[in-house]
Design a protein around this motif. Structure first.
Motif, PDB file in Angstrom:
ATOM      1  N   LYS A 242      -6.511   0.972  -0.871  1.00 50.45           N
ATOM      2  CA  LYS A 242      -7.347   0.930   0.329  1.00 50.45           C
ATOM      3  C   LYS A 242      -7.652  -0.505   0.757  1.00 50.45           C
ATOM      4  O   LYS A 242      -7.723  -0.796   1.954  1.00 50.45           O
ATOM      5  CB  LYS A 242      -8.634   1.710   0.095  1.00 50.45           C
ATOM      6  CG  LYS A 242      -8.382   3.205   0.073  1.00 50.45           C
ATOM      7  CD  LYS A 242      -9.654   3.983  -0.106  1.00 50.45           C
ATOM      8  CE  LYS A 242      -9.339   5.473  -0.107  1.00 50.45           C
ATOM      9  NZ  LYS A 242     -10.533   6.285  -0.197  1.00 50.45           N
ATOM     10  N   ASP A 243      -7.789  -1.418  -0.209  1.00 53.54           N
ATOM     11  CA  ASP A 243      -7.983  -2.831   0.132  1.00 53.54           C
ATOM     12  C   ASP A 243      -6.764  -3.384   0.855  1.00 53.54           C
ATOM     13  O   ASP A 243      -6.885  -4.111   1.846  1.00 53.54           O
ATOM     14  CB  ASP A 243      -8.262  -3.656  -1.120  1.00 53.54           C
ATOM     15  CG  ASP A 243      -9.630  -3.396  -1.714  1.00 53.54           C
ATOM     16  OD1 ASP A 243     -10.489  -2.800  -1.019  1.00 53.54           O
ATOM     17  OD2 ASP A 243      -9.844  -3.776  -2.886  1.00 53.54           O
TER      18      ASP A 243
ATOM     19  N   LEU B 170      -4.954   6.533   4.510  1.00 53.96           N
ATOM     20  CA  LEU B 170      -6.405   6.613   4.305  1.00 53.96           C
ATOM     21  C   LEU B 170      -6.905   8.041   4.238  1.00 53.96           C
ATOM     22  O   LEU B 170      -7.934   8.326   3.668  1.00 53.96           O
ATOM     23  CB  LEU B 170      -7.147   5.859   5.419  1.00 53.96           C
ATOM     24  CG  LEU B 170      -7.241   4.353   5.254  1.00 53.96           C
ATOM     25  CD1 LEU B 170      -7.849   3.738   6.492  1.00 53.96           C
ATOM     26  CD2 LEU B 170      -8.032   3.988   4.024  1.00 53.96           C
ATOM     27  N   ARG B 171      -6.164   8.973   4.868  1.00 53.88           N
ATOM     28  CA  ARG B 171      -6.599  10.370   4.885  1.00 53.88           C
ATOM     29  C   ARG B 171      -6.453  11.044   3.568  1.00 53.88           C
ATOM     30  O   ARG B 171      -5.831  10.800   2.680  1.00 53.88           O
ATOM     31  CB  ARG B 171      -5.801  11.148   5.932  1.00 53.88           C
ATOM     32  CG  ARG B 171      -6.214  10.754   7.303  1.00 53.88           C
ATOM     33  CD  ARG B 171      -5.546  11.625   8.332  1.00 53.88           C
ATOM     34  NE  ARG B 171      -5.035  10.703   9.328  1.00 53.88           N
ATOM     35  CZ  ARG B 171      -3.872  10.768   9.898  1.00 53.88           C
ATOM     36  NH1 ARG B 171      -3.047  11.732   9.618  1.00 53.88           N
ATOM     37  NH2 ARG B 171      -3.492   9.903  10.775  1.00 53.88           N
TER      38      ARG B 171
ATOM     39  N   HIS C 134       0.826  -1.210   0.000  1.00 52.08           N
ATOM     40  CA  HIS C 134       0.000   0.000   0.000  1.00 52.08           C
ATOM     41  C   HIS C 134       0.857   1.257   0.000  1.00 52.08           C
ATOM     42  O   HIS C 134       0.467   2.282  -0.547  1.00 52.08           O
ATOM     43  CB  HIS C 134      -1.009   0.014   1.149  1.00 52.08           C
ATOM     44  CG  HIS C 134      -0.418   0.095   2.513  1.00 52.08           C
ATOM     45  ND1 HIS C 134      -0.031   1.272   3.080  1.00 52.08           N
ATOM     46  CD2 HIS C 134      -0.153  -0.866   3.426  1.00 52.08           C
ATOM     47  CE1 HIS C 134       0.446   1.049   4.293  1.00 52.08           C
ATOM     48  NE2 HIS C 134       0.386  -0.245   4.518  1.00 52.08           N
TER      49      HIS C 134
ATOM     50  N   SER D 260      -0.833   3.082   7.597  1.00 52.58           N
ATOM     51  CA  SER D 260      -2.108   2.788   6.946  1.00 52.58           C
ATOM     52  C   SER D 260      -3.136   3.863   7.242  1.00 52.58           C
ATOM     53  O   SER D 260      -3.848   4.306   6.351  1.00 52.58           O
ATOM     54  CB  SER D 260      -2.642   1.434   7.433  1.00 52.58           C
ATOM     55  OG  SER D 260      -1.733   0.415   7.125  1.00 52.58           O
TER      56      SER D 260
ATOM     57  N   ASN E  93      -6.396   3.423  -6.441  1.00 56.68           N
ATOM     58  CA  ASN E  93      -6.752   3.939  -5.121  1.00 56.68           C
ATOM     59  C   ASN E  93      -7.581   2.910  -4.344  1.00 56.68           C
ATOM     60  O   ASN E  93      -7.355   2.687  -3.152  1.00 56.68           O
ATOM     61  CB  ASN E  93      -7.512   5.259  -5.255  1.00 56.68           C
ATOM     62  CG  ASN E  93      -7.619   5.994  -3.955  1.00 56.68           C
ATOM     63  OD1 ASN E  93      -6.713   5.980  -3.134  1.00 56.68           O
ATOM     64  ND2 ASN E  93      -8.746   6.659  -3.758  1.00 56.68           N
ATOM     65  N   SER E  94      -8.508   2.268  -5.019  1.00 59.57           N
ATOM     66  CA  SER E  94      -9.316   1.224  -4.377  1.00 59.57           C
ATOM     67  C   SER E  94      -8.448   0.039  -3.964  1.00 59.57           C
ATOM     68  O   SER E  94      -8.604  -0.508  -2.866  1.00 59.57           O
ATOM     69  CB  SER E  94     -10.417   0.772  -5.338  1.00 59.57           C
ATOM     70  OG  SER E  94     -11.119  -0.305  -4.812  1.00 59.57           O
TER      71      SER E  94
ATOM     72  N   GLY F  98       0.583   4.134  -2.777  1.00 58.99           N
ATOM     73  CA  GLY F  98       0.397   5.514  -2.342  1.00 58.99           C
ATOM     74  C   GLY F  98       1.413   6.450  -2.978  1.00 58.99           C
ATOM     75  O   GLY F  98       1.066   7.543  -3.436  1.00 58.99           O
TER      76      GLY F  98
ATOM     77  N   ILE G  76      -4.614  -1.627   2.588  1.00 62.44           N
ATOM     78  CA  ILE G  76      -4.591  -0.990   3.903  1.00 62.44           C
ATOM     79  C   ILE G  76      -5.550  -1.699   4.840  1.00 62.44           C
ATOM     80  O   ILE G  76      -5.208  -1.992   5.988  1.00 62.44           O
ATOM     81  CB  ILE G  76      -4.937   0.506   3.787  1.00 62.44           C
ATOM     82  CG1 ILE G  76      -3.803   1.253   3.100  1.00 62.44           C
ATOM     83  CG2 ILE G  76      -5.213   1.114   5.163  1.00 62.44           C
ATOM     84  CD1 ILE G  76      -4.147   2.675   2.710  1.00 62.44           C
ATOM     85  N   HIS G  77      -6.733  -1.997   4.349  1.00 61.44           N
ATOM     86  CA  HIS G  77      -7.738  -2.694   5.173  1.00 61.44           C
ATOM     87  C   HIS G  77      -7.204  -4.056   5.618  1.00 61.44           C
ATOM     88  O   HIS G  77      -7.301  -4.420   6.793  1.00 61.44           O
ATOM     89  CB  HIS G  77      -9.029  -2.842   4.380  1.00 61.44           C
ATOM     90  CG  HIS G  77     -10.106  -3.560   5.119  1.00 61.44           C
ATOM     91  ND1 HIS G  77     -10.761  -2.987   6.188  1.00 61.44           N
ATOM     92  CD2 HIS G  77     -10.621  -4.797   4.960  1.00 61.44           C
ATOM     93  CE1 HIS G  77     -11.642  -3.861   6.657  1.00 61.44           C
ATOM     94  NE2 HIS G  77     -11.582  -4.957   5.928  1.00 61.44           N
TER      95      HIS G  77
ATOM     96  N   GLU H 272      -8.803   5.668  -9.862  1.00 59.01           N
ATOM     97  CA  GLU H 272      -9.767   5.110  -8.905  1.00 59.01           C
ATOM     98  C   GLU H 272      -9.510   3.632  -8.655  1.00 59.01           C
ATOM     99  O   GLU H 272      -9.648   3.152  -7.531  1.00 59.01           O
ATOM    100  CB  GLU H 272     -11.196   5.333  -9.391  1.00 59.01           C
ATOM    101  CG  GLU H 272     -11.634   6.779  -9.347  1.00 59.01           C
ATOM    102  CD  GLU H 272     -11.523   7.396  -7.956  1.00 59.01           C
ATOM    103  OE1 GLU H 272     -11.811   6.711  -6.954  1.00 59.01           O
ATOM    104  OE2 GLU H 272     -11.112   8.566  -7.877  1.00 59.01           O
TER     105      GLU H 272
END
Length: 119
Positions: free
Chosen positions: A75-76, A118-119, A31, A114, A71-72, A35, A78-79, A68
């Motif tokens: 975020k996956d 997310l911010r 991630h 992480s 970015n998705s 980023g 990071i989750h 997008e």
């Protein structure tokens, strides 16, 4: 390598092949790499740098769609990183000495980066 990704061309390929490539990746840094790539893309795309080379062959909306998608994906990652305990190779030495607990997972370096991503 600070990105934890390495790709190399091997000087001695397998018999019968012209070359051989080796790729190594550290998943706890995925991630962060996404980023960095998105920040670089955003910096260049906001100035429309090099866009004219690509708009001859593709629509500008494809840039937004690709952004997008990445970015998705980031975020996956990071989750998933926040759900799992940080591997020993990714944790700081202070965290390795402490017993695993909810607090040590929550405040591990990976969770801090992480949350910032997310911010």
């Amino acid at each position: 390598n600070e990105d934890a990704f390495k790709i190399g061309l091997c000087s001695v390929p397998p018999r019968g092949l012209p070359y051989s490539v080796l790729g190594l990746a550290n998943s706890c840094a995925a991630h962060q790499m996404f980023g960095q790539t998105l920040r670089g893309f955003t910096r260049l795309y906001s100035r429309k740098a090099h866009v004219h080379h690509y708009t001859q062959y593709m629509e500008r909306s494809e840039f937004d769609e690709a952004y997008e998608t990445v970015n998705s994906l980031m975020k996956d990652y990071i989750h998933l990183d926040m759900l799992h305990e940080t591997p020993g190779a990714c944790a700081s030495s202070a965290l390795r000495e402490q017993p695993a607990s909810a607090a040590s997972v929550l405040f591990s370096p990976s969770a801090w980066t992480s949350a910032a991503a997310l911010r």
